[in-house]
Design a protein around this motif. Sequence first.
Motif, PDB file in Angstrom:
ATOM      1  N   ALA A  90       0.829  -1.197   0.000  1.00 34.84           N
ATOM      2  CA  ALA A  90       0.000   0.000   0.000  1.00 34.84           C
ATOM      3  C   ALA A  90       0.871   1.257   0.000  1.00 34.84           C
ATOM      4  CB  ALA A  90      -0.928  -0.014   1.219  1.00 34.84           C
ATOM      5  N   TRP A  91       1.993   1.173   0.664  1.00 31.49           N
ATOM      6  CA  TRP A  91       2.911   2.312   0.710  1.00 31.49           C
ATOM      7  C   TRP A  91       3.445   2.636  -0.693  1.00 31.49           C
ATOM      8  CZ3 TRP A  91       4.039   6.418   3.198  1.00 31.49           C
ATOM      9  CH2 TRP A  91       5.284   7.040   3.058  1.00 31.49           C
ATOM     10  N   GLU A  92       3.739   1.609  -1.470  1.00 30.93           N
ATOM     11  CA  GLU A  92       4.216   1.817  -2.830  1.00 30.93           C
ATOM     12  C   GLU A  92       3.122   2.433  -3.710  1.00 30.93           C
ATOM     13  OE1 GLU A  92       7.518  -1.621  -3.617  1.00 30.93           O
ATOM     14  OE2 GLU A  92       5.479  -2.294  -3.141  1.00 30.93           O
ATOM     15  N   VAL A  93       1.880   2.088  -3.437  1.00 31.64           N
ATOM     16  CA  VAL A  93       0.771   2.697  -4.169  1.00 31.64           C
ATOM     17  C   VAL A  93       0.712   4.191  -3.884  1.00 31.64           C
ATOM     18  CG1 VAL A  93      -1.746   2.790  -4.413  1.00 31.64           C
ATOM     19  CG2 VAL A  93      -0.588   0.570  -4.204  1.00 31.64           C
ATOM     20  N   ILE A  94       0.820   4.541  -2.615  1.00 32.41           N
ATOM     21  CA  ILE A  94       0.758   5.953  -2.220  1.00 32.41           C
ATOM     22  C   ILE A  94       1.922   6.741  -2.817  1.00 32.41           C
ATOM     23  CG2 ILE A  94       0.923   7.524  -0.246  1.00 32.41           C
ATOM     24  CD1 ILE A  94      -0.555   5.344   1.376  1.00 32.41           C
ATOM     25  N   LYS A  95       3.119   6.164  -2.768  1.00 34.43           N
ATOM     26  CA  LYS A  95       4.287   6.848  -3.326  1.00 34.43           C
ATOM     27  C   LYS A  95       4.111   7.098  -4.829  1.00 34.43           C
ATOM     28  CE  LYS A  95       7.717   4.233  -2.162  1.00 34.43           C
ATOM     29  NZ  LYS A  95       9.143   3.812  -2.088  1.00 34.43           N
ATOM     30  N   ARG A  96       3.618   6.088  -5.513  1.00 31.01           N
ATOM     31  CA  ARG A  96       3.459   6.220  -6.963  1.00 31.01           C
ATOM     32  C   ARG A  96       2.404   7.267  -7.295  1.00 31.01           C
ATOM     33  NH1 ARG A  96       3.532   3.186 -11.730  1.00 31.01           N
ATOM     34  NH2 ARG A  96       3.484   4.816 -13.327  1.00 31.01           N
ATOM     35  N   LEU A  97       1.284   7.246  -6.587  1.00 30.76           N
ATOM     36  CA  LEU A  97       0.224   8.217  -6.847  1.00 30.76           C
ATOM     37  C   LEU A  97       0.671   9.632  -6.471  1.00 30.76           C
ATOM     38  CD1 LEU A  97      -2.914   6.238  -5.599  1.00 30.76           C
ATOM     39  CD2 LEU A  97      -2.135   6.563  -7.960  1.00 30.76           C
ATOM     40  N   ARG A  98       1.517   9.717  -5.465  1.00 30.38           N
ATOM     41  CA  ARG A  98       2.011  11.014  -5.014  1.00 30.38           C
ATOM     42  C   ARG A  98       2.929  11.656  -6.061  1.00 30.38           C
ATOM     43  NH1 ARG A  98       5.647  12.091   0.471  1.00 30.38           N
ATOM     44  NH2 ARG A  98       5.147  14.307   0.712  1.00 30.38           N
ATOM     45  N   GLN A  99       3.591  10.827  -6.864  1.00 28.91           N
ATOM     46  CA  GLN A  99       4.512  11.337  -7.882  1.00 28.91           C
ATOM     47  C   GLN A  99       3.772  11.986  -9.056  1.00 28.91           C
ATOM     48  OE1 GLN A  99       6.718   7.836  -8.901  1.00 28.91           O
ATOM     49  NE2 GLN A  99       8.033   7.926  -7.099  1.00 28.91           N
ATOM     50  N   ASN A 100       2.462  11.731  -9.143  1.00 32.31           N
ATOM     51  CA  ASN A 100       1.663  12.298 -10.241  1.00 32.31           C
ATOM     52  C   ASN A 100       2.267  11.963 -11.606  1.00 32.31           C
ATOM     53  OD1 ASN A 100      -0.341  13.474  -8.667  1.00 32.31           O
ATOM     54  ND2 ASN A 100       0.880  15.312  -8.307  1.00 32.31           N
ATOM     55  N   SER A 101       2.693  10.708 -11.776  1.00 31.45           N
ATOM     56  CA  SER A 101       3.334  10.303 -13.032  1.00 31.45           C
ATOM     57  C   SER A 101       2.730   9.005 -13.558  1.00 31.45           C
ATOM     58  CB  SER A 101       4.843  10.139 -12.837  1.00 31.45           C
ATOM     59  OG  SER A 101       5.097   9.185 -11.812  1.00 31.45           O
ATOM     60  N   PRO A 102       1.545   9.091 -14.139  1.00 29.53           N
ATOM     61  CA  PRO A 102       0.952   7.877 -14.717  1.00 29.53           C
ATOM     62  C   PRO A 102       1.799   7.349 -15.870  1.00 29.53           C
ATOM     63  CG  PRO A 102      -0.253   9.833 -15.394  1.00 29.53           C
ATOM     64  CD  PRO A 102       0.721  10.277 -14.351  1.00 29.53           C
ATOM     65  N   ASP A 103       1.611   6.084 -16.187  1.00 34.64           N
ATOM     66  CA  ASP A 103       2.351   5.472 -17.286  1.00 34.64           C
ATOM     67  C   ASP A 103       1.974   6.118 -18.611  1.00 34.64           C
ATOM     68  OD1 ASP A 103       3.412   3.744 -15.452  1.00 34.64           O
ATOM     69  OD2 ASP A 103       2.019   2.119 -15.890  1.00 34.64           O
ATOM     70  N   THR A 104       2.930   6.150 -19.516  1.00 38.85           N
ATOM     71  CA  THR A 104       2.675   6.651 -20.863  1.00 38.85           C
ATOM     72  C   THR A 104       3.050   5.579 -21.881  1.00 38.85           C
ATOM     73  OG1 THR A 104       4.888   7.649 -20.981  1.00 38.85           O
ATOM     74  CG2 THR A 104       3.065   9.055 -20.221  1.00 38.85           C
ATOM     75  N   VAL A 105       2.503   5.729 -23.068  1.00 39.82           N
ATOM     76  CA  VAL A 105       2.796   4.824 -24.180  1.00 39.82           C
ATOM     77  C   VAL A 105       3.326   5.664 -25.330  1.00 39.82           C
ATOM     78  CG1 VAL A 105       1.809   3.237 -25.873  1.00 39.82           C
ATOM     79  CG2 VAL A 105       1.025   3.156 -23.490  1.00 39.82           C
ATOM     80  N   ARG A 106       4.447   5.240 -25.889  1.00 41.36           N
ATOM     81  CA  ARG A 106       5.058   5.963 -27.005  1.00 41.36           C
ATOM     82  C   ARG A 106       4.865   5.163 -28.293  1.00 41.36           C
ATOM     83  NH1 ARG A 106       8.721  10.071 -27.465  1.00 41.36           N
ATOM     84  NH2 ARG A 106       8.936  10.130 -25.203  1.00 41.36           N
TER      85      ARG A 106
END
Length: 332
Positions: A90-106
């Motif tokens: 759950a902590w990793e979920v919070i950290k990832r969401l806090r970064q405001n960096s969703p995955d992108t596709v190129r």
Amino acid sequence: MMSKLLKVLLIAVPVVVITVFSALLFIPKNNGLPYRVTVEKGQGISAVSRKMAQDGKIFNRTVLVATAYAMGVHNQLSMGSYRFPAQFSAWEVIKRLRQNSPDTVRVQIIEGMKFSQMRHVINQTANIKHDTRHMSHAELLRKIDPNAISDNPEGLFFPESYEIAAESSDLQIFQAAYKAMQKELDKAWAERDTSLPYKNPYELLIMASLVEKETAHADDRGDVAAVFRNRLAINMRLQTDPTVIYGMGDAYKGRIRKADLQRDTPYNTYTRHGLPPTPIALPSRAALQAAANPSSSKYLYFVSRMDNTGKSQFSHTLEEHNAAVRKYILKK
């Protein structure tokens, strides 16, 4: 005795609670496979955590939500798709969401591709929504621009690398490529040699596609464009193989026969004068610039040198051209 027991409990209970809370927050849960969750527009941690709990990907939703609120990231989520490994806490979920960096596709669209090839690349791209897959070429173009300069999408999309949020619609790629080509074409048209015989930007786009398919060598683009300009000026047929190939469609198997050159199609520039009816590929910026400002040469012919450099041999007369063919093609 009861007093001592109460004191022990007052100390032990918070410790146990903290220990359990920490375990539920920091210990990774093994989900077997990577997991992806999408944050929709306007969603906060409550909606996202509910989805993850329903999917069975976190130990405890309350722990996740409480920690997110405590850190002030509960309502600051960037919409998009987030991918997590097979094991995550759950902590990793919070950290990832806090970064405001969703995955992108190129997605890389290559210069000189046909529009059908561009669609194939996009249709094969993973982690995006394929909303356009079942649209015809015409339907897709109307979706993007009902007032497009042609009802044929060939050439109207700029070949470049495009990046969108994962799980976004593939329509975004087509829209971005279309807008980019309109911008590049408008620029090329505004900066063109005004003595050119093109009546409108679309004819310039058609010419750029011919230049794109005839050479990828930077030093030759201007001369290739000049050859075609010079031929148009004297009403000489363009006689360019890539147009014949385009007109053959699926019948082209890697080789042009004499019969193919003689078989009339709207794209056969050996049998018809002038430009083909539409572009034959997605031209690059360099091809657009060459078409808009050809060299001042008076060449009427060119042939590949077949020396692995990509360069062509240019000639002013048919006699010179035939000699170049013997030297570079026939090796005589």
